[in-house]
Design a protein around this motif. Structure first.
Motif, PDB file in Angstrom:
ATOM      1  N   ALA A   1       8.911   5.556   4.430  1.00  0.00           N
ATOM      2  CA  ALA A   1       8.378   4.367   5.090  1.00  0.00           C
ATOM      3  C   ALA A   1       8.266   4.672   6.583  1.00  0.00           C
ATOM      4  O   ALA A   1       8.936   5.584   7.087  1.00  0.00           O
ATOM      5  N   PRO A   2       7.421   3.937   7.303  1.00  0.00           N
ATOM      6  CA  PRO A   2       7.342   4.162   8.748  1.00  0.00           C
ATOM      7  C   PRO A   2       8.697   3.916   9.415  1.00  0.00           C
ATOM      8  O   PRO A   2       9.466   3.054   8.982  1.00  0.00           O
ATOM      9  N   ALA A   3       9.001   4.666  10.448  1.00  0.00           N
ATOM     10  CA  ALA A   3      10.253   4.489  11.184  1.00  0.00           C
ATOM     11  C   ALA A   3      10.366   3.053  11.665  1.00  0.00           C
ATOM     12  O   ALA A   3       9.386   2.454  12.122  1.00  0.00           O
ATOM     13  N   GLY A   4      11.566   2.502  11.552  1.00  0.00           N
ATOM     14  CA  GLY A   4      11.790   1.120  11.966  1.00  0.00           C
ATOM     15  C   GLY A   4      11.682   0.116  10.854  1.00  0.00           C
ATOM     16  O   GLY A   4      11.955  -1.077  11.056  1.00  0.00           O
TER      17      GLY A   4
ATOM     18  N   LYS B   1       2.391  -0.394  10.327  1.00  0.00           N
ATOM     19  CA  LYS B   1       3.381  -1.416  10.665  1.00  0.00           C
ATOM     20  C   LYS B   1       4.622  -1.223   9.805  1.00  0.00           C
ATOM     21  O   LYS B   1       4.529  -1.040   8.590  1.00  0.00           O
ATOM     22  N   ALA B   2       5.787  -1.276  10.437  1.00  0.00           N
ATOM     23  CA  ALA B   2       7.052  -1.011   9.735  1.00  0.00           C
ATOM     24  C   ALA B   2       7.615  -2.289   9.123  1.00  0.00           C
ATOM     25  O   ALA B   2       8.707  -2.748   9.485  1.00  0.00           O
ATOM     26  N   ASP B   3       6.863  -2.850   8.182  1.00  0.00           N
ATOM     27  CA  ASP B   3       7.273  -4.119   7.572  1.00  0.00           C
ATOM     28  C   ASP B   3       7.504  -4.015   6.064  1.00  0.00           C
ATOM     29  O   ASP B   3       7.688  -5.020   5.387  1.00  0.00           O
ATOM     30  N   GLY B   4       7.489  -2.781   5.539  1.00  0.00           N
ATOM     31  CA  GLY B   4       7.708  -2.588   4.111  1.00  0.00           C
ATOM     32  C   GLY B   4       6.456  -2.661   3.276  1.00  0.00           C
ATOM     33  O   GLY B   4       6.506  -2.375   2.075  1.00  0.00           O
ATOM     34  N   TYR B   5       5.329  -3.018   3.882  1.00  0.00           N
ATOM     35  CA  TYR B   5       4.095  -3.172   3.104  1.00  0.00           C
ATOM     36  C   TYR B   5       3.190  -1.941   3.185  1.00  0.00           C
ATOM     37  O   TYR B   5       2.101  -1.926   2.619  1.00  0.00           O
ATOM     38  N   THR B   6       3.647  -0.917   3.892  1.00  0.00           N
ATOM     39  CA  THR B   6       3.010   0.401   3.836  1.00  0.00           C
ATOM     40  C   THR B   6       4.100   1.419   3.572  1.00  0.00           C
ATOM     41  O   THR B   6       5.061   1.527   4.341  1.00  0.00           O
ATOM     42  N   LEU B   7       3.955   2.152   2.474  1.00  0.00           N
ATOM     43  CA  LEU B   7       4.861   3.230   2.114  1.00  0.00           C
ATOM     44  C   LEU B   7       4.037   4.503   1.966  1.00  0.00           C
ATOM     45  O   LEU B   7       2.802   4.452   1.970  1.00  0.00           O
TER      46      LEU B   7
ATOM     47  N   PRO C   1      13.248   7.892   5.392  1.00  0.00           N
ATOM     48  CA  PRO C   1      13.249   8.358   4.003  1.00  0.00           C
ATOM     49  C   PRO C   1      13.648   7.220   3.070  1.00  0.00           C
ATOM     50  O   PRO C   1      14.564   6.449   3.378  1.00  0.00           O
ATOM     51  N   VAL C   2      12.949   7.096   1.953  1.00  0.00           N
ATOM     52  CA  VAL C   2      13.273   6.057   0.958  1.00  0.00           C
ATOM     53  C   VAL C   2      13.985   6.672  -0.239  1.00  0.00           C
ATOM     54  O   VAL C   2      15.117   6.314  -0.546  1.00  0.00           O
ATOM     55  N   ALA C   3      13.335   7.629  -0.902  1.00  0.00           N
ATOM     56  CA  ALA C   3      13.964   8.262  -2.063  1.00  0.00           C
ATOM     57  C   ALA C   3      13.151   9.471  -2.513  1.00  0.00           C
ATOM     58  O   ALA C   3      11.919   9.456  -2.421  1.00  0.00           O
ATOM     59  N   PRO C   4      13.826  10.521  -3.009  1.00  0.00           N
ATOM     60  CA  PRO C   4      13.086  11.590  -3.701  1.00  0.00           C
ATOM     61  C   PRO C   4      12.569  11.045  -5.022  1.00  0.00           C
ATOM     62  O   PRO C   4      13.134  10.083  -5.566  1.00  0.00           O
ATOM     63  N   LEU C   5      11.503  11.624  -5.545  1.00  0.00           N
ATOM     64  CA  LEU C   5      10.882  11.098  -6.759  1.00  0.00           C
ATOM     65  C   LEU C   5      10.824  12.098  -7.908  1.00  0.00           C
ATOM     66  O   LEU C   5      11.162  11.766  -9.039  1.00  0.00           O
TER      67      LEU C   5
ATOM     68  N   THR D   1       0.845  -1.200   0.000  1.00  0.00           N
ATOM     69  CA  THR D   1       0.000   0.000   0.000  1.00  0.00           C
ATOM     70  C   THR D   1       0.879   1.247   0.000  1.00  0.00           C
ATOM     71  O   THR D   1       1.804   1.358   0.806  1.00  0.00           O
ATOM     72  N   ILE D   2       0.594   2.157  -0.928  1.00  0.00           N
ATOM     73  CA  ILE D   2       1.276   3.451  -0.947  1.00  0.00           C
ATOM     74  C   ILE D   2       0.250   4.510  -0.545  1.00  0.00           C
ATOM     75  O   ILE D   2      -0.669   4.819  -1.306  1.00  0.00           O
ATOM     76  N   ILE D   3       0.398   5.032   0.655  1.00  0.00           N
ATOM     77  CA  ILE D   3      -0.510   6.085   1.117  1.00  0.00           C
ATOM     78  C   ILE D   3      -0.123   7.405   0.466  1.00  0.00           C
ATOM     79  O   ILE D   3       1.043   7.797   0.464  1.00  0.00           O
ATOM     80  N   VAL D   4      -1.114   8.077  -0.122  1.00  0.00           N
ATOM     81  CA  VAL D   4      -0.948   9.424  -0.663  1.00  0.00           C
ATOM     82  C   VAL D   4      -1.807  10.346   0.189  1.00  0.00           C
ATOM     83  O   VAL D   4      -3.037  10.215   0.193  1.00  0.00           O
TER      84      VAL D   4
END
Length: 321
Positions: free
Chosen positions: A254-257, A82-88, A116-120, A31-34
């Motif tokens: 991404a969520p912290a952690g 949840k900081a598991d990579g499945y919510t960005l 932080p993941v990356a600028p787009l 899921t990518i939250i906007v």
């Protein structure tokens, strides 16, 4: 005996391979939250990136719009995920580095709550008007507004959004008074300027470029420090109002952690996506340009912009709540 050992080893390797395959990221939809409404710049950029990540990984990256409170609602939701990579989260700079100074309570910490993941991308922003509006450029707008203080309304995507704040900055820089009309999203604001319900709006290129090209909106000035490639003949506001200008950016968090290896994986996939010709073409059509970088670079941008926007918000006097 030897055959039994080989069979046992084969079974062991098969089981290990099965566990590895199950844990390989991503093995379910992401899921990518906007934090902004559909139809605006952030939403458009997020959908380009999500499609490329889906194509590259073979797993769905799904955009979920959670608008409200100038981006605070969705941003707070992403911070608590949840900081598991499945919510960005893909967000505009306004929600991440401006809202903390506009609102007394945002529901998140822009540094502590995120990886932080990356600028787009960077996007062009423009001050647009209904074609019937009497001013055709910044000089004429300033003259009209000073002769009629408070008469003209300016639509935004909502209280505390970037185009709201840019409008406040513009009034401060030019010593004019406009009536702010907040909408629930950039698309709704642009539509009402096209229909003549409101004469003016600061809009991102993705939410306004089609109307401009169709002659349904006219550009009075480009907000960015430099002219934008999609409208090379349109002067910047800074060419009339010295020192005025801002170039909004969009980034993924991404969520912290969230595990570092997952962050690195997504960062690499984002970089690959921004290198693809079709993604670059789609962003250009939206009036945007790719903004490649690392998670460390995005972290630096956030820290620097928090300092910069703290000063700008204070000087503009803009507040929400």
């Amino acid at each position: 005996m030897r055959q039994s050992i080989l069979i046992a080893l084969a079974a062991s390797f098969s089981l290990w391979g099965s566990v590895w395959a199950q844990e390989k990221y991503p093995n379910k939809p992401v899921t990518i939250i906007v934090p902004q409404a559909a139809g605006g710049a952030n939403d458009a950029i997020a959908r380009v990136v999500a499609q490329k990540l889906t194509e590259q990984t073979g797993q769905s990256f799904v955009v979920e719009n959670r608008a409200g409170a100038g981006g605070n609602v969705g941003t707070a939701a992403a911070a608590k995920a949840k900081a598991d990579g499945y919510t960005l989260m893909i967000t505009a700079d306004s929600a991440q580095v401006i809202n903390p100074f506009l609102y007394q309570r945002t529901g998140f910490d822009p540094v502590k709550d995120f990886e932080p993941v990356a600028p787009l991308a960077r996007a062009g922003y423009v001050l647009v008007a209904n074609p019937s509006f009497p001013a055709n450029n910044m000089s004429e707008l300033i003259a009209q507004a000073k002769a009629n203080p408070g008469k003209f309304a300016i639509a935004s995507a909502g209280n505390g959004t970037l185009n709201h704040l840019i409008g406040e900055m513009l009034q401060k820089a030019t010593d004019i008074k406009l009536q702010h009309i907040p909408y629930k999203g950039a698309a709704a604001a642009a539509t009402d300027v096209v229909s003549g319900q409101v004469p003016l709006s600061v809009q991102s290129m993705p939410s306004s470029i089609a109307f401009v090209r169709a002659g349904k909106l006219k550009v009075l000035g480009v907000v960015n420090e430099k002219r934008v490639a999609a409208l090379p003949d349109a002067p910047t506001i800074g060419e009339t109002v010295k020192g005025f200008g801002a170039t909004p950016w969009y980034g993924m968090f991404a969520p912290a952690g969230t595990p570092k290896d997952l962050v690195q994986f997504v960062q690499n996939e984002v970089s690959k996506a921004l290198d693809s010709g079709d993604a670059r073409d789609r962003l250009a059509t939206l009036g945007c340009e790719p903004f490649k970088g690392t998670s460390e670079q995005l972290a630096t941008i956030v820290r620097d912009d928090l300092v910069r926007w703290s000063r700008i918000v204070k000087e503009s006097g803009a507040k929400v709540d």
